[in-house]
Write an enzyme that holds these catalytic residues in place. Structure first.
Site, PDB file in Angstrom:
ATOM      1  N   ASP A  17       0.859  -1.178   0.000  1.00 32.58           N
ATOM      2  CA  ASP A  17       0.000   0.000   0.000  1.00 32.58           C
ATOM      3  C   ASP A  17       0.901   1.235   0.000  1.00 32.58           C
ATOM      4  O   ASP A  17       2.123   1.133  -0.207  1.00 32.58           O
ATOM      5  CB  ASP A  17      -0.997  -0.040   1.171  1.00 32.58           C
ATOM      6  CG  ASP A  17      -0.350   0.176   2.529  1.00 32.58           C
ATOM      7  OD1 ASP A  17       0.897   0.305   2.593  1.00 32.58           O
ATOM      8  OD2 ASP A  17      -1.087   0.230   3.529  1.00 32.58           O
ATOM      9  N   CYS A  57       3.061  -3.180   4.099  1.00 36.11           N
ATOM     10  CA  CYS A  57       2.206  -2.056   4.482  1.00 36.11           C
ATOM     11  C   CYS A  57       2.898  -1.351   5.646  1.00 36.11           C
ATOM     12  O   CYS A  57       4.120  -1.489   5.809  1.00 36.11           O
ATOM     13  CB  CYS A  57       0.774  -2.496   4.811  1.00 36.11           C
ATOM     14  SG  CYS A  57       0.593  -3.600   6.220  1.00 36.11           S
ATOM     15  N   THR A  77       2.693  -1.844   8.903  1.00 43.83           N
ATOM     16  CA  THR A  77       3.146  -2.807   9.916  1.00 43.83           C
ATOM     17  C   THR A  77       3.297  -4.230   9.386  1.00 43.83           C
ATOM     18  O   THR A  77       3.881  -5.072  10.074  1.00 43.83           O
ATOM     19  CB  THR A  77       2.121  -2.875  11.057  1.00 43.83           C
ATOM     20  OG1 THR A  77       0.861  -3.298  10.483  1.00 43.83           O
ATOM     21  CG2 THR A  77       1.955  -1.526  11.729  1.00 43.83           C
ATOM     22  N   GLY A  78       2.695  -4.515   8.266  1.00 44.43           N
ATOM     23  CA  GLY A  78       2.622  -5.884   7.751  1.00 44.43           C
ATOM     24  C   GLY A  78       1.424  -6.646   8.301  1.00 44.43           C
ATOM     25  O   GLY A  78       1.068  -7.710   7.795  1.00 44.43           O
ATOM     26  N   GLY A  84      -1.961  -5.782   8.617  1.00 46.68           N
ATOM     27  CA  GLY A  84      -3.159  -5.796   7.764  1.00 46.68           C
ATOM     28  C   GLY A  84      -2.962  -6.670   6.544  1.00 46.68           C
ATOM     29  O   GLY A  84      -3.875  -7.411   6.140  1.00 46.68           O
ATOM     30  N   HIS A  98       8.629 -24.487   9.528  1.00 40.99           N
ATOM     31  CA  HIS A  98       7.531 -25.136  10.240  1.00 40.99           C
ATOM     32  C   HIS A  98       6.167 -24.911   9.597  1.00 40.99           C
ATOM     33  O   HIS A  98       5.304 -25.784   9.667  1.00 40.99           O
ATOM     34  CB  HIS A  98       7.470 -24.633  11.691  1.00 40.99           C
ATOM     35  CG  HIS A  98       8.613 -25.082  12.528  1.00 40.99           C
ATOM     36  ND1 HIS A  98       8.591 -25.061  13.911  1.00 40.99           N
ATOM     37  CD2 HIS A  98       9.845 -25.552  12.185  1.00 40.99           C
ATOM     38  CE1 HIS A  98       9.749 -25.506  14.383  1.00 40.99           C
ATOM     39  NE2 HIS A  98      10.528 -25.809  13.355  1.00 40.99           N
ATOM     40  N   ASN A  99       5.956 -23.740   9.029  1.00 41.70           N
ATOM     41  CA  ASN A  99       4.617 -23.367   8.553  1.00 41.70           C
ATOM     42  C   ASN A  99       4.487 -23.347   7.042  1.00 41.70           C
ATOM     43  O   ASN A  99       3.396 -23.132   6.522  1.00 41.70           O
ATOM     44  CB  ASN A  99       4.223 -21.989   9.104  1.00 41.70           C
ATOM     45  CG  ASN A  99       4.487 -21.842  10.587  1.00 41.70           C
ATOM     46  OD1 ASN A  99       5.333 -21.041  10.991  1.00 41.70           O
ATOM     47  ND2 ASN A  99       3.821 -22.629  11.403  1.00 41.70           N
ATOM     48  N   ARG A 152       6.942   0.739   8.370  1.00 38.23           N
ATOM     49  CA  ARG A 152       7.057   1.718   9.450  1.00 38.23           C
ATOM     50  C   ARG A 152       7.701   1.131  10.692  1.00 38.23           C
ATOM     51  O   ARG A 152       7.953   1.853  11.657  1.00 38.23           O
ATOM     52  CB  ARG A 152       5.670   2.282   9.788  1.00 38.23           C
ATOM     53  CG  ARG A 152       5.068   3.131   8.671  1.00 38.23           C
ATOM     54  CD  ARG A 152       3.647   3.555   8.994  1.00 38.23           C
ATOM     55  NE  ARG A 152       3.107   4.426   7.936  1.00 38.23           N
ATOM     56  CZ  ARG A 152       1.807   4.620   7.718  1.00 38.23           C
ATOM     57  NH1 ARG A 152       0.906   4.010   8.472  1.00 38.23           N
ATOM     58  NH2 ARG A 152       1.409   5.414   6.743  1.00 38.23           N
ATOM     59  N   ARG A 206       7.099 -33.884  10.730  1.00 41.30           N
ATOM     60  CA  ARG A 206       5.945 -33.689  11.616  1.00 41.30           C
ATOM     61  C   ARG A 206       5.162 -32.420  11.290  1.00 41.30           C
ATOM     62  O   ARG A 206       3.994 -32.289  11.669  1.00 41.30           O
ATOM     63  CB  ARG A 206       6.394 -33.649  13.083  1.00 41.30           C
ATOM     64  CG  ARG A 206       7.210 -32.411  13.458  1.00 41.30           C
ATOM     65  CD  ARG A 206       7.778 -32.495  14.865  1.00 41.30           C
ATOM     66  NE  ARG A 206       8.407 -31.269  15.298  1.00 41.30           N
ATOM     67  CZ  ARG A 206       9.628 -30.882  14.955  1.00 41.30           C
ATOM     68  NH1 ARG A 206      10.354 -31.639  14.147  1.00 41.30           N
ATOM     69  NH2 ARG A 206      10.146 -29.753  15.418  1.00 41.30           N
ATOM     70  N   HIS A 207       5.815 -31.497  10.584  1.00 42.78           N
ATOM     71  CA  HIS A 207       5.132 -30.242  10.262  1.00 42.78           C
ATOM     72  C   HIS A 207       4.136 -30.404   9.118  1.00 42.78           C
ATOM     73  O   HIS A 207       3.228 -29.585   8.970  1.00 42.78           O
ATOM     74  CB  HIS A 207       6.152 -29.157   9.906  1.00 42.78           C
ATOM     75  CG  HIS A 207       7.123 -28.903  11.013  1.00 42.78           C
ATOM     76  ND1 HIS A 207       6.737 -28.378  12.224  1.00 42.78           N
ATOM     77  CD2 HIS A 207       8.460 -29.157  11.105  1.00 42.78           C
ATOM     78  CE1 HIS A 207       7.804 -28.290  13.017  1.00 42.78           C
ATOM     79  NE2 HIS A 207       8.849 -28.761  12.364  1.00 42.78           N
ATOM     80  N   ARG A 220       0.603 -30.856  10.269  1.00 45.14           N
ATOM     81  CA  ARG A 220       0.085 -29.629  10.892  1.00 45.14           C
ATOM     82  C   ARG A 220      -0.318 -28.611   9.825  1.00 45.14           C
ATOM     83  O   ARG A 220      -1.359 -27.957   9.954  1.00 45.14           O
ATOM     84  CB  ARG A 220       1.159 -29.045  11.826  1.00 45.14           C
ATOM     85  CG  ARG A 220       1.459 -29.988  12.974  1.00 45.14           C
ATOM     86  CD  ARG A 220       2.698 -29.626  13.740  1.00 45.14           C
ATOM     87  NE  ARG A 220       2.958 -30.623  14.774  1.00 45.14           N
ATOM     88  CZ  ARG A 220       4.091 -30.707  15.457  1.00 45.14           C
ATOM     89  NH1 ARG A 220       5.087 -29.848  15.226  1.00 45.14           N
ATOM     90  NH2 ARG A 220       4.245 -31.636  16.376  1.00 45.14           N
TER      91      ARG A 220
HETATM   92  C1  RB5 Z   1      -2.005   2.623   6.472  1.00 45.86           C
HETATM   93  O1  RB5 Z   1      -2.014   3.837   7.146  1.00 45.86           O
HETATM   94  C2  RB5 Z   1      -1.808   1.471   7.456  1.00 45.86           C
HETATM   95  O2  RB5 Z   1      -2.970   1.292   8.215  1.00 45.86           O
HETATM   96  C3  RB5 Z   1      -1.433   0.215   6.719  1.00 45.86           C
HETATM   97  O3  RB5 Z   1      -0.307   0.442   5.959  1.00 45.86           O
HETATM   98  C4  RB5 Z   1      -1.096  -1.007   7.559  1.00 45.86           C
HETATM   99  O4  RB5 Z   1      -0.215  -0.678   8.590  1.00 45.86           O
HETATM  100  C5  RB5 Z   1      -2.235  -1.809   8.027  1.00 45.86           C
HETATM  101  O5  RB5 Z   1      -2.059  -2.872   8.632  1.00 45.86           O
END
Ligand code: RB5
Length: 152
Positions: A9, A66, A68-69, A71, A99-100, A110, A133-134, A137
């Protein structure tokens, strides 16, 4: 080299561009599904595009960025066949593969420095699923896609 799908995004745009150049420089094939600027957009649209590219086999793996990753990971995991992990460190990324059997990686522009993000992607792409074993799962995770859908 297998294709790596990229999506971001507005908050992840610059890191996605840096990742693209780094991947191309390492000989990877890249499928860039946007966004193409820092104009505000909705992260689920790009999580869906990358998730479908991976789920359909058009890309072997996907990387989403994004703010934080978080969303991106939440949204990508709604796509059938996607196992997405949001990772802030190399160890988590490696274990998510071992494992996953993650096929999508979500990064936070950010919250993660660019050099750390590159190290995370490098480790994630180079680490194999351990199986054993994974396997059962991961199969149980996959089965949740069918067993917990609400009745219509
Ligand atoms: C956008 O402002 C922010 O919400 C998006 O990039 C992300 O962090 C959502 O998880």
């Amino acid at each position: 080299m297998a294709v790596v799908a990229l999506g971001a995004d507005h908050a992840g745009f610059h890191l996605k561009e840096a990742l693209k150049q780094w991947l191309l420089g390492r000989g990877h094939r890249v499928l860039d599904l946007g966004t193409d600027s820092t104009t505000s957009v909705d992260y689920p649209d790009f999580a869906a595009a990358v998730g479908v590219a991976v789920s359909s086999g058009h890309a072997a793996r996907g990387v989403l960025v994004c703010g934080t990753g978080i969303g991106m990971a939440i949204a990508a995991n709604k796509v059938t066949g996607v196992r997405a992990a949001q990772c802030n460190d190399v160890a988590s990324a490696q274990i998510s593969r071992q494992h996953n059997d993650t096929n999508v990686l979500a990064l936070g522009a950010r919250t993660t420095r660019e050099d750390t993000a590159l190290s995370i992607v490098d480790a994630w792409l180079e680490t194999a699923f351990e199986g054993g074993r994974h396997t059962q799962r991961v199969e149980k995770v996959r089965a949740l896609e069918n067993t917990h859908a609400p009745a219509r």
